[in-house]
Design an enzyme around this catalytic site. Structure first.
Site, PDB file in Angstrom:
ATOM      1  N   ARG A 101      -1.739 -30.324 -23.295  1.00  0.00           N
ATOM      2  CA  ARG A 101      -2.940 -29.571 -22.920  1.00  0.00           C
ATOM      3  C   ARG A 101      -3.611 -29.038 -24.186  1.00  0.00           C
ATOM      4  O   ARG A 101      -2.905 -28.560 -25.090  1.00  0.00           O
ATOM      5  CB  ARG A 101      -2.568 -28.409 -21.999  1.00  0.00           C
ATOM      6  CG  ARG A 101      -2.194 -28.817 -20.594  1.00  0.00           C
ATOM      7  CD  ARG A 101      -1.493 -27.666 -19.882  1.00  0.00           C
ATOM      8  NE  ARG A 101      -1.249 -27.916 -18.474  1.00  0.00           N
ATOM      9  CZ  ARG A 101      -0.229 -28.631 -18.005  1.00  0.00           C
ATOM     10  NH1 ARG A 101       0.635 -29.179 -18.824  1.00  0.00           N
ATOM     11  NH2 ARG A 101      -0.088 -28.792 -16.707  1.00  0.00           N
ATOM     12  N   HIS A 104      -2.933 -23.850 -23.586  1.00  0.00           N
ATOM     13  CA  HIS A 104      -1.862 -23.649 -22.588  1.00  0.00           C
ATOM     14  C   HIS A 104      -0.867 -24.805 -22.599  1.00  0.00           C
ATOM     15  O   HIS A 104      -0.347 -25.201 -21.551  1.00  0.00           O
ATOM     16  CB  HIS A 104      -2.437 -23.491 -21.182  1.00  0.00           C
ATOM     17  CG  HIS A 104      -3.271 -22.258 -20.994  1.00  0.00           C
ATOM     18  ND1 HIS A 104      -2.771 -21.076 -20.490  1.00  0.00           N
ATOM     19  CD2 HIS A 104      -4.585 -22.019 -21.240  1.00  0.00           C
ATOM     20  CE1 HIS A 104      -3.739 -20.175 -20.429  1.00  0.00           C
ATOM     21  NE2 HIS A 104      -4.855 -20.718 -20.879  1.00  0.00           N
ATOM     22  N   ARG A 141       2.677 -22.355 -12.652  1.00  0.00           N
ATOM     23  CA  ARG A 141       2.963 -22.677 -14.064  1.00  0.00           C
ATOM     24  C   ARG A 141       2.524 -21.507 -14.939  1.00  0.00           C
ATOM     25  O   ARG A 141       1.373 -21.080 -14.881  1.00  0.00           O
ATOM     26  CB  ARG A 141       2.241 -23.956 -14.491  1.00  0.00           C
ATOM     27  CG  ARG A 141       2.583 -24.404 -15.918  1.00  0.00           C
ATOM     28  CD  ARG A 141       1.955 -25.751 -16.251  1.00  0.00           C
ATOM     29  NE  ARG A 141       2.284 -26.206 -17.592  1.00  0.00           N
ATOM     30  CZ  ARG A 141       1.619 -25.875 -18.709  1.00  0.00           C
ATOM     31  NH1 ARG A 141       0.559 -25.086 -18.631  1.00  0.00           N
ATOM     32  NH2 ARG A 141       1.989 -26.317 -19.880  1.00  0.00           N
ATOM     33  N   ASN A 177      -4.671 -15.582 -15.679  1.00  0.00           N
ATOM     34  CA  ASN A 177      -3.915 -15.120 -16.841  1.00  0.00           C
ATOM     35  C   ASN A 177      -3.210 -13.816 -16.495  1.00  0.00           C
ATOM     36  O   ASN A 177      -3.471 -13.215 -15.451  1.00  0.00           O
ATOM     37  CB  ASN A 177      -4.851 -14.876 -18.030  1.00  0.00           C
ATOM     38  CG  ASN A 177      -5.252 -16.161 -18.743  1.00  0.00           C
ATOM     39  OD1 ASN A 177      -4.566 -17.192 -18.638  1.00  0.00           O
ATOM     40  ND2 ASN A 177      -6.358 -16.105 -19.459  1.00  0.00           N
ATOM     41  N   PHE A 190     -16.192 -21.476 -25.390  1.00  0.00           N
ATOM     42  CA  PHE A 190     -14.739 -21.673 -25.290  1.00  0.00           C
ATOM     43  C   PHE A 190     -14.176 -22.592 -26.380  1.00  0.00           C
ATOM     44  O   PHE A 190     -13.141 -22.277 -26.990  1.00  0.00           O
ATOM     45  CB  PHE A 190     -14.358 -22.186 -23.895  1.00  0.00           C
ATOM     46  CG  PHE A 190     -12.879 -22.220 -23.667  1.00  0.00           C
ATOM     47  CD1 PHE A 190     -12.158 -21.044 -23.497  1.00  0.00           C
ATOM     48  CD2 PHE A 190     -12.180 -23.417 -23.640  1.00  0.00           C
ATOM     49  CE1 PHE A 190     -10.789 -21.068 -23.302  1.00  0.00           C
ATOM     50  CE2 PHE A 190     -10.809 -23.447 -23.444  1.00  0.00           C
ATOM     51  CZ  PHE A 190     -10.112 -22.269 -23.270  1.00  0.00           C
ATOM     52  N   ARG A 387     -15.819 -23.402 -16.348  1.00  0.00           N
ATOM     53  CA  ARG A 387     -14.429 -23.802 -16.117  1.00  0.00           C
ATOM     54  C   ARG A 387     -14.355 -24.879 -15.035  1.00  0.00           C
ATOM     55  O   ARG A 387     -13.594 -25.829 -15.139  1.00  0.00           O
ATOM     56  CB  ARG A 387     -13.583 -22.593 -15.703  1.00  0.00           C
ATOM     57  CG  ARG A 387     -13.425 -21.551 -16.787  1.00  0.00           C
ATOM     58  CD  ARG A 387     -12.539 -20.401 -16.306  1.00  0.00           C
ATOM     59  NE  ARG A 387     -11.145 -20.800 -16.213  1.00  0.00           N
ATOM     60  CZ  ARG A 387     -10.204 -20.106 -15.587  1.00  0.00           C
ATOM     61  NH1 ARG A 387     -10.512 -18.971 -14.980  1.00  0.00           N
ATOM     62  NH2 ARG A 387      -8.960 -20.537 -15.545  1.00  0.00           N
ATOM     63  N   TYR A 391     -11.977 -28.300 -16.109  1.00  0.00           N
ATOM     64  CA  TYR A 391     -10.610 -28.615 -15.682  1.00  0.00           C
ATOM     65  C   TYR A 391     -10.489 -30.030 -15.131  1.00  0.00           C
ATOM     66  O   TYR A 391      -9.504 -30.727 -15.374  1.00  0.00           O
ATOM     67  CB  TYR A 391     -10.099 -27.574 -14.674  1.00  0.00           C
ATOM     68  CG  TYR A 391      -9.820 -26.250 -15.347  1.00  0.00           C
ATOM     69  CD1 TYR A 391     -10.865 -25.390 -15.664  1.00  0.00           C
ATOM     70  CD2 TYR A 391      -8.545 -25.882 -15.716  1.00  0.00           C
ATOM     71  CE1 TYR A 391     -10.631 -24.199 -16.317  1.00  0.00           C
ATOM     72  CE2 TYR A 391      -8.300 -24.681 -16.367  1.00  0.00           C
ATOM     73  CZ  TYR A 391      -9.351 -23.844 -16.666  1.00  0.00           C
ATOM     74  OH  TYR A 391      -9.117 -22.675 -17.326  1.00  0.00           O
ATOM     75  N   ARG A 398      -5.885 -36.110 -20.097  1.00  0.00           N
ATOM     76  CA  ARG A 398      -4.463 -35.815 -20.224  1.00  0.00           C
ATOM     77  C   ARG A 398      -3.597 -36.763 -19.398  1.00  0.00           C
ATOM     78  O   ARG A 398      -2.561 -37.233 -19.845  1.00  0.00           O
ATOM     79  CB  ARG A 398      -4.250 -34.381 -19.734  1.00  0.00           C
ATOM     80  CG  ARG A 398      -3.152 -33.607 -20.348  1.00  0.00           C
ATOM     81  CD  ARG A 398      -3.308 -32.140 -20.041  1.00  0.00           C
ATOM     82  NE  ARG A 398      -3.241 -31.838 -18.613  1.00  0.00           N
ATOM     83  CZ  ARG A 398      -2.123 -31.812 -17.895  1.00  0.00           C
ATOM     84  NH1 ARG A 398      -0.973 -32.071 -18.470  1.00  0.00           N
ATOM     85  NH2 ARG A 398      -2.153 -31.520 -16.608  1.00  0.00           N
TER      86      ARG A 398
HETATM   87 FE1  HDD Z   1      -8.563 -22.312 -19.104  1.00  0.00          FE
HETATM   88  C1  HDD Z   1      -5.964 -24.427 -19.033  1.00  0.00           C
HETATM   89  C2  HDD Z   1      -6.637 -19.864 -17.636  1.00  0.00           C
HETATM   90  C3  HDD Z   1     -11.109 -20.014 -19.483  1.00  0.00           C
HETATM   91  C4  HDD Z   1     -10.576 -24.745 -20.182  1.00  0.00           C
HETATM   92  N1  HDD Z   1      -6.667 -22.169 -18.478  1.00  0.00           N
HETATM   93  C5  HDD Z   1      -5.757 -23.174 -18.515  1.00  0.00           C
HETATM   94  C6  HDD Z   1      -4.529 -22.726 -17.949  1.00  0.00           C
HETATM   95  C7  HDD Z   1      -4.712 -21.440 -17.545  1.00  0.00           C
HETATM   96  C8  HDD Z   1      -6.068 -21.093 -17.880  1.00  0.00           C
HETATM   97  C9  HDD Z   1      -3.695 -20.544 -16.896  1.00  0.00           C
HETATM   98  C10 HDD Z   1      -3.255 -23.546 -17.846  1.00  0.00           C
HETATM   99  C11 HDD Z   1      -3.161 -24.249 -16.532  1.00  0.00           C
HETATM  100  C12 HDD Z   1      -1.862 -25.008 -16.453  1.00  0.00           C
HETATM  101  O1  HDD Z   1      -0.822 -24.350 -16.442  1.00  0.00           O
HETATM  102  O2  HDD Z   1      -1.934 -26.221 -16.411  1.00  0.00           O
HETATM  103  N2  HDD Z   1      -8.791 -20.314 -18.728  1.00  0.00           N
HETATM  104  C13 HDD Z   1      -7.924 -19.518 -18.025  1.00  0.00           C
HETATM  105  C14 HDD Z   1      -8.554 -18.256 -17.736  1.00  0.00           C
HETATM  106  C15 HDD Z   1      -9.809 -18.296 -18.270  1.00  0.00           C
HETATM  107  C16 HDD Z   1      -9.970 -19.596 -18.878  1.00  0.00           C
HETATM  108  C17 HDD Z   1      -7.909 -17.132 -16.965  1.00  0.00           C
HETATM  109  C18 HDD Z   1     -10.885 -17.270 -18.237  1.00  0.00           C
HETATM  110  C19 HDD Z   1     -11.036 -16.423 -17.286  1.00  0.00           C
HETATM  111  N3  HDD Z   1     -10.483 -22.357 -19.750  1.00  0.00           N
HETATM  112  C20 HDD Z   1     -11.373 -21.326 -19.798  1.00  0.00           C
HETATM  113  C21 HDD Z   1     -12.673 -21.822 -20.203  1.00  0.00           C
HETATM  114  C22 HDD Z   1     -12.534 -23.177 -20.379  1.00  0.00           C
HETATM  115  C23 HDD Z   1     -11.146 -23.481 -20.102  1.00  0.00           C
HETATM  116  C24 HDD Z   1     -13.913 -20.977 -20.345  1.00  0.00           C
HETATM  117  C25 HDD Z   1     -13.532 -24.204 -20.793  1.00  0.00           C
HETATM  118  C26 HDD Z   1     -14.792 -24.122 -20.639  1.00  0.00           C
HETATM  119  N4  HDD Z   1      -8.292 -24.224 -19.608  1.00  0.00           N
HETATM  120  C27 HDD Z   1      -9.281 -25.065 -19.985  1.00  0.00           C
HETATM  121  C28 HDD Z   1      -8.825 -26.491 -20.141  1.00  0.00           C
HETATM  122  C29 HDD Z   1      -7.333 -26.403 -19.725  1.00  0.00           C
HETATM  123  C30 HDD Z   1      -7.150 -24.916 -19.467  1.00  0.00           C
HETATM  124  C31 HDD Z   1      -9.136 -27.117 -21.426  1.00  0.00           C
HETATM  125  C32 HDD Z   1      -6.308 -27.001 -20.674  1.00  0.00           C
HETATM  126  C33 HDD Z   1      -5.359 -27.777 -19.806  1.00  0.00           C
HETATM  127  C34 HDD Z   1      -5.958 -27.757 -18.483  1.00  0.00           C
HETATM  128  O3  HDD Z   1      -7.118 -27.075 -18.510  1.00  0.00           O
HETATM  129  O4  HDD Z   1      -5.522 -28.288 -17.495  1.00  0.00           O
HETATM  130  O5  HDD Z   1      -9.550 -27.300 -19.289  1.00  0.00           O
END
Ligand code: HDD
Length: 718
Positions: A101, A104, A141, A177, A190, A387, A391, A398
């Site tokens: 990832r 995370h 997770r 979170n 982000f 978001r 995702y 991935r």
């Molecule tokens: Fe995110 C993963 C939580 C903002 C883009 N995020 C990811 C995961 C968590 C969060 C818990 C891990 C999920 C897992 O266990 O597979 N993220 C948050 C929270 C945010 C947040 C609470 C704000 C309130 N995230 C955020 C933004 C973006 C992302 C603004 C992009 C615009 N986040 C991602 C991602 C990930 C991710 C790149 C990486 C792996 C995945 O999604 O599956 O898309």
């Protein structure tokens, strides 16, 4: 604070029995002693029965006669290209890794269920929130954010708390979170945030750490991050266990009722074990002693039947109430204190089964904020909208295929059908001729339902296309101040110390000084204290905020220490034993800890164990070098006088006690161990407890938590 009776009631045994009854519909029956899934003649998966040992085959099902020798031209000759067994085995191995990832990456996961205890049927049509007693399977997770997949569990970092509910109306994900706000309020920032915090690209370090120039450079340029910075510099960012963290959905979502009315909602998970964190020096040492500290802790707890549990609470509010808030609830850098809109508990989340395979489940699980079910909808939070895009996109990168929903951990547990076809790794055989709607040829094919289908809440929209932030998002400092002032004194001290540590690692001086400027806007006293800790010389730069911060009412719910926590149940006590340790004292401790739901782990100079005062042998779980006191919530030292004389000259034993003292832990001791306590610099206080006469006082003292007022005597308070 839980009473002793409460703890006794909740013994592990009782809990395990209760949770056994709670277990829901596991996909795999792990009771099978062989614990292995095999394919039947028709390709179907089934549990391997005893005596039903399958043939080792290639992926084409061809039985293998020799899995240890490749095909050669004579025993000492070259390996032959013809060897398809070798070729397939190495080919598959070469491709085992998938991209981690982007954030995370390091995670730990478990199965469980959500049980609704209070219906929201008047507010939402979502069945998962309507039918009391309904148990919905979940996969959760937890993760750290910045570190790579192989990093340690206890960096200073946000913890991800992602829950997939396999509801009867499709998969619903809360991708949250352990902190209820975020660094930014627009998703377009982000990638910058992630780039800034990850290892610096020209040198490749630091791993899993925010204490470096690029992170603080970016933060110093981003006033909206100041509230979140207060949280990440607090003890929230170094939790004792994933079982002891809160989880927040962060954004406002909508609940939509049958009559079409909408209510805003924020989701909070609150751990039954209470919240608990480690101290920074402990975190640093745990990362070395056991980089898998959190994953081991969760895995062992579930394996022992001590199933972690959270209450799901909701903050419900109408559009009118939202309009009356002194900040904009669509801004993800703001929270609504529980003191303003109280939590209503509606259910419990229980984790009762470890992932059977970390790659198959924890690695391949794909969460998305866009996964919502009928009766739940998005608010207009711009971060949430970004978001929702991100995702889905990232899963393709991935997991490599648009069919990632067919990986078992991602597959809905309710029927699903549509006209989407083909794509890489298609595993479903679709016999239908018609792959479109509308159609007269296939009247029985899947059709939409205005009644049961997802319908977007018709919130009015208008406006001119514009790239701009609303004025209502512009106050970046008031809630940061509110958070800092709502902490107890030790927690405030820790925030100051964390800022001093992090900014001391920043090499570029104007980044340090700019940060001091921001901290002084949050609270002048905060800026001054951090400047003192840094040994900063000169004037703190003046930063003029877009909106002057105001003093908001204190919110004790934001503090960890101000909230009650049962600090014995589910905790671990490390008992350092030497030869001649008092068998009665040990038995009493074991008894009283067991009754209180805590576990006792024995540490000895040699893992083979020691001979107790009654001549019995007691084996160890840890050898002393591998069982430092940072791995335990409280410690005890029991040894006969000769053994103590040896321990006094063992640096690991001295460090065991010294660290426990400086980490403010409760220390139990048999009086013969006094010389070791003296060597370790232990100064008697009411958390240093003799246990010769039994363990009751020790356990009572544990329930009161760390001895915070010891702290100024063991490390500087700025
Ligand atoms: Fe995110 C993963 C939580 C903002 C883009 N995020 C990811 C995961 C968590 C969060 C818990 C891990 C999920 C897992 O266990 O597979 N993220 C948050 C929270 C945010 C947040 C609470 C704000 C309130 N995230 C955020 C933004 C973006 C992302 C603004 C992009 C615009 N986040 C991602 C991602 C990930 C991710 C790149 C990486 C792996 C995945 O999604 O599956 O898309």
């Amino acid at each position: 604070m839980a009473t002793k009776n409460d703890s006794v009631k909740n013994t592990l045994a009782a809990k395990a029995a209760k949770q056994k009854a709670d277990a829901v519909d596991p996909r795999v029956d792990l009771a099978n002693p062989l614990g292995r899934m095999v394919r039947g003649v028709g390709g179907e998966l089934h549990q391997q029965a005893e005596g039903d040992q399958p043939l080792l085959t290639t992926n084409m099902g061809i039985p293998i006669s020799d899995d240890h020798n490749s095909l050669r031209a004579g025993p000492r000759g070259s390996v032959l290209l013809e060897d398809f067994v070798l070729r397939e085995k190495i080919f598959h191995f070469d491709h085992e890794r998938i991209p981690e990832r982007v954030v995370h990456a390091r995670g730990l996961g478990a199965h469980g269920f959500f049980e609704l205890t209070d219906s929201l049927a008047d507010k939402t049509t979502a069945k998962v929130l309507g039918e009391v007693g309904e148990k919905t399977p979940v996969f959760v997770r937890f993760s750290t954010v910045a570190g790579n997949k192989g990093s340690a569990d206890l960096p200073r970092d946000v913890r991800g708390f992602a829950v997939k509910f396999y509801t009867k109306e499709g998969n619903w994900d809360i991708v949250g979170n352990n902190i209820p706000v975020f660094f930014i309020h627009d998703a377009i920032k982000f990638p910058d945030l992630a780039h800034a915090v990850k290892e610096e690209p020209d040198r490749g370090w630091p791993q899993a750490a925010s204490a470096h120039d690029t992170f603080w450079d970016w933060i110093a340029c981003t006033p909206e991050a100041m509230h979140m910075i207060m949280w990440t510099m607090s003890d929230r960012a170094i939790p004792r266990s994933t079982r002891m963290i809160q989880g927040f959905g962060v954004h406002s979502f909508r609940l939509v009722a049958a009559d079409g009315t909408s209510t805003f909602v924020k989701f909070h998970f609150t751990p039954k074990l209470g919240m608990q964190s480690v101290v920074w020096d402990e975190a640093v040492k745990i990362n070395g002693a056991d980089p898998d500290f959190h994953r081991r802790d969760l895995w062992e707890a579930i394996d022992n039947g001590d199933f972690p549990e959270w209450e799901l609470g909701v903050q419900l509010f109408t559009q009118e109430e939202a309009d009356a808030l002194p900040f904009d609830h669509l801004d993800a850098t703001k929270l609504i204190p529980e003191e303003l809109i109280p939590l209503r508990t509606i259910g419990r989340l229980v984790l009762d089964r470890n992932a059977a395979n970390v790659f198959d489940e924890t690695e391949q699980v794909a969460y998305s904020t866009a996964n919502i079910v009928p009766g739940i909808d998005f608010s207009d939070d711009p971060l949430l909208h970004g978001r929702n895009f991100s995702y889905l996109d990232t899963q393709l990168k991935r997991l490599g295929s648009t069919n990632f929903h067919q990986i078992p951990i991602n597959t809905p547990k309710c029927p699903f059908a549509n006209m989407q076809r083909e794509g890489h790794m298609q595993t479903i055989v679709h016999p239908q001729r018609v792959t479109y709607t509308p159609s007269l040829l296939d009247p029985a094919g899947p059709r939409e339902s205005a009644e049961r289908g997802f319908r977007t809440f018709p919130s009015p929209m208008d406006g001119t296309k514009v790239r701009a932030r609303p004025e209502s998002f512009a106050d970046h400092y008031s809630q940061a101040r509110q958070f800092f002032l709502s902490q107890t004194e030790p927690e405030q001290n820790h925030i100051v110390a964390a800022l001093v540590f992090e900014l001391s690692k920043v090499e570029t001086l104007f980044i340090r000084s700019t940060m001091l400027g921001h901290l002084s806007v949050i609270l002048p006293e905060l800026g001054e204290r951090v400047a003192t800790g840094l040994g900063y010389v000169g004037d703190i730069p003046v930063i003029t905020p877009a909106v002057e911060p105001t003093d908001m009412p204190l919110a004790p719910s934001l503090s960890i220490l101000a909230r009650p926590a049962p600090l014995v149940f589910g905790r671990k006590v490390g008992v350092l034993l030497g030869d001649g340790a008092d068998a009665n004292a040990l038995a009493s401790l074991e008894n009283v800890l067991g009754e209180s739901g805590a576990t006792l782990k024995v540490i000895c100079p040699k893992v083979g164990g020691v001979t107790l005062s009654d001549g019995s042998l007691r084996a160890a779980e840890h050898q002393l070098q591998g069982g430092p006191s940072v791995l335990f919530d409280a410690v005890v030292v029991l040894a006969g006088a000769d053994a103590v004389a040896r321990l006094v000259n063992d640096a690991a034993a001295v460090a065991f006690v010294h660290d426990a003292f400086s980490h403010l832990k409760v220390i139990g001791y048999g009086t013969a161990a006094q010389p070791l306590l003296d060597k370790a610099g232990v100064v008697a206080d009411d958390a240093v407890v003799a246990v010769d006469a039994g363990g009751a006082v020790f356990v009572d003292r544990m329930a009161a938590g760390r001895r915070w007022d010891r702290e100024p005597s063991v490390r500087p308070v700025y």
